[in-house]
Design a protein around this motif. Structure first.
Motif, PDB file in Angstrom:
ATOM      1  N   THR A   6       4.281   3.824  -7.661  1.00 24.50           N
ATOM      2  CA  THR A   6       3.437   2.634  -7.664  1.00 24.50           C
ATOM      3  C   THR A   6       4.261   1.409  -8.015  1.00 24.50           C
ATOM      4  OG1 THR A   6       2.827   2.972  -9.981  1.00 24.50           O
ATOM      5  CG2 THR A   6       1.363   3.902  -8.292  1.00 24.50           C
ATOM      6  N   SER A   8       3.448  -2.271  -9.675  1.00 25.93           N
ATOM      7  CA  SER A   8       2.420  -3.037 -10.363  1.00 25.93           C
ATOM      8  C   SER A   8       2.885  -4.461 -10.595  1.00 25.93           C
ATOM      9  CB  SER A   8       2.091  -2.386 -11.713  1.00 25.93           C
ATOM     10  OG  SER A   8       1.271  -3.234 -12.490  1.00 25.93           O
ATOM     11  N   ILE A 311      -0.647  -1.521  -6.545  1.00 24.52           N
ATOM     12  CA  ILE A 311      -1.910  -1.110  -7.152  1.00 24.52           C
ATOM     13  C   ILE A 311      -2.581  -2.289  -7.860  1.00 24.52           C
ATOM     14  CG2 ILE A 311      -1.275   1.315  -7.442  1.00 24.52           C
ATOM     15  CD1 ILE A 311      -0.627   0.619 -10.408  1.00 24.52           C
ATOM     16  N   ASN A 320      -6.811   3.377 -11.412  1.00 21.14           N
ATOM     17  CA  ASN A 320      -5.542   3.472 -10.684  1.00 21.14           C
ATOM     18  C   ASN A 320      -5.005   4.891 -10.644  1.00 21.14           C
ATOM     19  OD1 ASN A 320      -4.432   0.695  -9.773  1.00 21.14           O
ATOM     20  ND2 ASN A 320      -5.342   0.290 -11.769  1.00 21.14           N
ATOM     21  N   VAL A 324      -3.977   7.042  -7.285  1.00 23.53           N
ATOM     22  CA  VAL A 324      -2.725   7.786  -7.134  1.00 23.53           C
ATOM     23  C   VAL A 324      -3.005   9.249  -6.832  1.00 23.53           C
ATOM     24  CG1 VAL A 324      -0.647   8.568  -8.336  1.00 23.53           C
ATOM     25  CG2 VAL A 324      -1.418   6.201  -8.588  1.00 23.53           C
TER      26      VAL A 324
END
Length: 346
Positions: A6, A8, A311, A320, A324
């Motif tokens: 991810t 962020s 995300i 989140n 995932v």
């Protein structure tokens, strides 16, 4: 695609309705999310770095905290703005985090993206740039950073020092073996990607490119990756470099998913960023089988070894982590992904 993680933006601040996400909340959420992702077998958790903004600005303490609380997941940045960095201090911090994580650091750096202030790096003390965007400062800082993590002597030792004198030139401490192989350069165009290939570092390619000739974004990005790999080979570097791309991908499995992302699917866009006409990649949102088909047709996703999912970090850890898990369960295996648990067992 062999790996996914991810990316962020780490935003914090007012959420509406009187709710507030603080900087402390943002960091603690990031640590909790990383632990959950590590248990799921995701490969990496990366953070955007911006100064003078309500986002992550000093990521090394956060990465160290995550590294100490996880076992397998890569901890990284995408990207640190080298215009703002003291290269020797960054080299020391990067080596420390790499040692704490047992070699799990994935340090993405670059010139950085447009900031909320004008030439903010000058407020940090880095002046004298002849480039309106400060690219010369970033490249100079990066060159010094690489010399430092490679163990080059950068200061004259004092053999008469009562604190353990050094003869000759002294290098930074600590050093972490193999750290250079875990350094990435964030490239927004073909020229910078080729430069990264010649320099011998991994490539991070984002959701936008500062090119716009009508070619679909994924094809432009695949061409950028090809140019990078060709430059790597021509420079005579050994081994196979890593390449990552980032995408906004939202599997829709529930009514809540549809409420948030049902209208998010869209095509490529052309716009202007940092004064340059650019191509922005599209958002993928749909049922898992549709996403698999679309991502298998995405030339850059297929060319890269790592996919970073952007995300909505403001929506919290539980939300989140479910995104995932949905991607890991229903989409990623069809793209060739294997969890860190599977690779560790193998």
């Amino acid at each position: 695609m062999e790996r996914f993680g991810t990316l962020s933006f780490g935003h914090y601040g007012p959420l509406g309705g009187g709710r507030q996400l603080t900087a402390r909340d943002s960091m603690h959420h990031a640590i909790d999310l990383a632990q959950g992702m590590d248990e799921l077998g995701a490969n990496g958790i990366f953070f955007r770095v911006h100064h003078f903004a309500r986002q992550q600005a000093s990521p090394m303490p956060l990465l160290a905290a995550i590294a100490a609380r996880t076992e397998r997941i890569e901890v990284g940045t995408g990207v640190i703005d080298m215009r703002y960095e003291n290269p020797l201090h960054l080299a020391e911090e990067a080596a420390a985090v790499d040692l704490i994580s047992d070699g799990r650091l994935a340090l993405g750096v670059s010139r950085g993206s447009p900031e909320t202030v004008v030439r903010g790096y000058e407020a940090f003390g880095y002046t004298g740039s002849t480039d309106p965007r400060g690219a010369d400062i970033a490249r100079d800082h990066f060159a010094t950073f690489l010399r430092a993590i490679d163990g080059e002597g950068l200061a004259d030792g004092d053999p008469t020092s009562p604190f353990g004198g050094v003869a000759g030139r002294a290098h930074i401490e600590p050093l972490s073996e193999g750290l250079r192989s875990r350094v990435w350069w964030g490239a927004g165009n073909r020229d910078s990607a080729e430069w990264a290939g010649r320099t011998g570092v991994n490539l991070m390619s984002s959701t936008l490119l500062t090119e716009a000739d009508g070619t679909p974004f994924d094809q432009l990005q695949a061409q950028q990756i090809d140019a990078y790999r060709a430059a790597w080979r021509e420079a005579g570097h050994i081994g196979t470099p890593r390449v990552s791309v980032s995408r906004s991908v939202f599997p829709i499995l529930t009514a809540e998913d549809h409420m948030f992302f049902g209208g998010a699917q869209g095509g490529d866009q052309i716009g202007v960023i940092d004064g340059m006409r650019s191509t922005f990649g599209k958002t993928y949102a749909g049922e898992p089988d549709v996403l698999v088909e679309q991502l298998l047709a995405d030339a850059a996703v297929q060319s890269a070894d790592t996919l970073m999912l952007t995300i909505p970090s403001q929506l919290g850890v539980e939300f989140n982590l479910r995104l995932v898990e949905n991607f890991a369960t229903h989409v990623a295996p069809a793209l060739g992904w294997r969890s860190t648990r599977q690779t560790a067992a193998a």
